[in-house]
Design a protein around this motif. Sequence first.
Motif, PDB file in Angstrom:
ATOM      1  N   LYS A 111      16.241  -5.075   4.117  1.00 58.80           N
ATOM      2  CA  LYS A 111      15.787  -3.683   4.240  1.00 58.80           C
ATOM      3  C   LYS A 111      16.918  -2.705   4.505  1.00 58.80           C
ATOM      4  O   LYS A 111      16.756  -1.515   4.279  1.00 58.80           O
ATOM      5  CB  LYS A 111      14.750  -3.550   5.355  1.00 58.80           C
ATOM      6  CG  LYS A 111      13.535  -4.430   5.184  1.00 58.80           C
ATOM      7  CD  LYS A 111      12.718  -4.004   4.007  1.00 58.80           C
ATOM      8  CE  LYS A 111      11.483  -4.870   3.896  1.00 58.80           C
ATOM      9  NZ  LYS A 111      10.779  -4.627   2.670  1.00 58.80           N
ATOM     10  N   SER A 150      19.653   2.033   3.745  1.00 58.52           N
ATOM     11  CA  SER A 150      18.388   1.320   3.909  1.00 58.52           C
ATOM     12  C   SER A 150      17.514   1.525   2.683  1.00 58.52           C
ATOM     13  O   SER A 150      17.626   2.524   1.975  1.00 58.52           O
ATOM     14  CB  SER A 150      17.649   1.793   5.157  1.00 58.52           C
ATOM     15  OG  SER A 150      17.218   3.123   4.999  1.00 58.52           O
ATOM     16  N   ASN A 151      16.671   0.541   2.460  1.00 57.60           N
ATOM     17  CA  ASN A 151      15.649   0.649   1.430  1.00 57.60           C
ATOM     18  C   ASN A 151      14.485   1.435   2.007  1.00 57.60           C
ATOM     19  O   ASN A 151      14.496   1.818   3.179  1.00 57.60           O
ATOM     20  CB  ASN A 151      15.162  -0.740   1.015  1.00 57.60           C
ATOM     21  CG  ASN A 151      16.244  -1.555   0.358  1.00 57.60           C
ATOM     22  OD1 ASN A 151      17.127  -1.011  -0.293  1.00 57.60           O
ATOM     23  ND2 ASN A 151      16.180  -2.857   0.537  1.00 57.60           N
ATOM     24  N   ILE A 153      11.385   1.728   3.918  1.00 54.25           N
ATOM     25  CA  ILE A 153      10.803   0.867   4.944  1.00 54.25           C
ATOM     26  C   ILE A 153       9.295   0.995   4.875  1.00 54.25           C
ATOM     27  O   ILE A 153       8.743   2.094   4.925  1.00 54.25           O
ATOM     28  CB  ILE A 153      11.344   1.231   6.339  1.00 54.25           C
ATOM     29  CG1 ILE A 153      12.848   0.971   6.360  1.00 54.25           C
ATOM     30  CG2 ILE A 153      10.628   0.433   7.413  1.00 54.25           C
ATOM     31  CD1 ILE A 153      13.537   1.352   7.626  1.00 54.25           C
TER      32      ILE A 153
END
Length: 166
Positions: A111, A150-151, A153
Motif C-alpha cells: 500500500k 502510497s496507493n 488506501i
Amino acid sequence: NDAFSKEVDGSAIQYWHQGTRGATDPNSKSFSTTNNSPDSILQVYTLKARKGLPLGFEIAGALGYVANTTLWVVGADVRWAPLEGFRTGALGILPDLAVGGGVRTLMGTSKMTLTTVGADVQISKPIPIASSGQLTPYVGYQHLWIYGDSNIIESTPNTDPLAQCG
C-alpha cells in the motif's frame, strides 16, 4: 540490538482508530471499519551489525520489525572518521571528526513505500577524567530526505466497489 518506541499522540488517536484495520468478525470474516484497540505505543525492534574497516571506515546493516504489524525496516550505513583516536602528539589537539550516511526503507506492505536517506557530520573531543574515565562532548548535524508514496488506501474493506456502482 536497538529498541525504539514512540507513544502515539493523544490528539491523533482518532486517526489510529480509523486508519488501521480492526478485528475480523468470526462469522462473516469481514474486517471492522474501525480499530477499537490500536496500540498506544509504536515499537520498532532492530538488530544492527557494524564492522570497522581500515582507514577509519565503518559499515553497518540493520533489520527491524514494527511490533504487531507486517512491517519490516531494512537499512545500511557507512561512516568515515578521518580524525579519530589521535590522543598524543601534534594531532592530539584536533577533535574527532566523522561523516556518514545511511538509508532505511519500509517493507511488508504493497500500500505504500517509505524510504529515508540521511547524511551527517559529528565533531567530538574526549576529555580524560582522573585516568579512570572520560567525558566526550560532541556536536553533530544531520540532514534527512524522506521519499514516500502510497496507493489508494481502501477505507471500506468490506464493500465491493463494483457491486455498489451497479
